[in-house]
Write a protein that holds these residues in place. Structure first.
Motif, PDB file in Angstrom:
ATOM      1  N   ILE A   1       0.822  -1.217   0.000  1.00 24.86           N
ATOM      2  CA  ILE A   1       0.000   0.000   0.000  1.00 24.86           C
ATOM      3  C   ILE A   1       0.856   1.268   0.000  1.00 24.86           C
ATOM      4  O   ILE A   1       0.535   2.245  -0.667  1.00 24.86           O
ATOM      5  N   GLU A   2       1.990   1.247   0.713  1.00 28.68           N
ATOM      6  CA  GLU A   2       2.826   2.453   0.794  1.00 28.68           C
ATOM      7  C   GLU A   2       3.568   2.748  -0.511  1.00 28.68           C
ATOM      8  O   GLU A   2       4.071   3.852  -0.701  1.00 28.68           O
ATOM      9  N   LEU A   3       3.614   1.782  -1.436  1.00 31.58           N
ATOM     10  CA  LEU A   3       4.270   1.997  -2.730  1.00 31.58           C
ATOM     11  C   LEU A   3       3.282   2.144  -3.880  1.00 31.58           C
ATOM     12  O   LEU A   3       3.658   2.465  -4.996  1.00 31.58           O
TER      13      LEU A   3
ATOM     14  N   ASP B   1       0.807   4.280  -4.818  1.00 32.45           N
ATOM     15  CA  ASP B   1       0.666   5.540  -5.567  1.00 32.45           C
ATOM     16  C   ASP B   1       1.855   5.777  -6.489  1.00 32.45           C
ATOM     17  O   ASP B   1       1.690   6.171  -7.647  1.00 32.45           O
ATOM     18  N   ALA B   2       3.058   5.532  -5.990  1.00 30.23           N
ATOM     19  CA  ALA B   2       4.255   5.730  -6.808  1.00 30.23           C
ATOM     20  C   ALA B   2       4.268   4.757  -7.985  1.00 30.23           C
ATOM     21  O   ALA B   2       4.618   5.137  -9.110  1.00 30.23           O
ATOM     22  N   ALA B   3       3.862   3.523  -7.760  1.00 35.74           N
ATOM     23  CA  ALA B   3       3.817   2.535  -8.847  1.00 35.74           C
ATOM     24  C   ALA B   3       2.783   2.946  -9.886  1.00 35.74           C
ATOM     25  O   ALA B   3       3.045   2.877 -11.089  1.00 35.74           O
ATOM     26  N   TYR B   4       1.601   3.370  -9.458  1.00 36.79           N
ATOM     27  CA  TYR B   4       0.563   3.811 -10.397  1.00 36.79           C
ATOM     28  C   TYR B   4       1.050   4.992 -11.230  1.00 36.79           C
ATOM     29  O   TYR B   4       0.823   5.048 -12.439  1.00 36.79           O
ATOM     30  N   GLN B   5       1.737   5.942 -10.594  1.00 40.36           N
ATOM     31  CA  GLN B   5       2.257   7.093 -11.326  1.00 40.36           C
ATOM     32  C   GLN B   5       3.297   6.662 -12.360  1.00 40.36           C
ATOM     33  O   GLN B   5       3.303   7.156 -13.490  1.00 40.36           O
TER      34      GLN B   5
END
Length: 80
Positions: free
Chosen positions: A65-67, A69-73
């Motif tokens: 979960i903590e990664l 947003d960065a992965a989606y971006q």
């Protein structure tokens, strides 16, 4: 549907075989018996698999979960 349960779906494995075969330098360096197996199991056309699997992003995943947003971006920037 998943011949190598944790490795990939049937489509993913067929795409991998197609990509191995398309990379002639790599393919020619393989042992003859393995090259024969790859050739026997090549899909007729894996172009649609390339587009479907490598040029898309499936939001169902196991990304922490903590990664997420960065992965989606990253994928949005590089795949769309």
């Amino acid at each position: 549907d998943k011949p190598f349960e944790c490795v990939g779906t049937l489509d993913e494995c067929q795409l991998a075989l197609g990509m191995i075969h398309a990379n002639t330098d790599f393919f020619n360096g393989l042992p003859e018996d393995f090259k024969e197996l790859v050739t026997q199991h090549l899909p007729n056309d894996y172009g649609h698999l390339y587009k479907e699997l490598l040029l898309s992003f499936d939001r169902e995943n196991n990304i922490p979960i903590e990664l997420r947003d960065a992965a989606y971006q990253f994928f949005a920037q590089h795949l769309y």
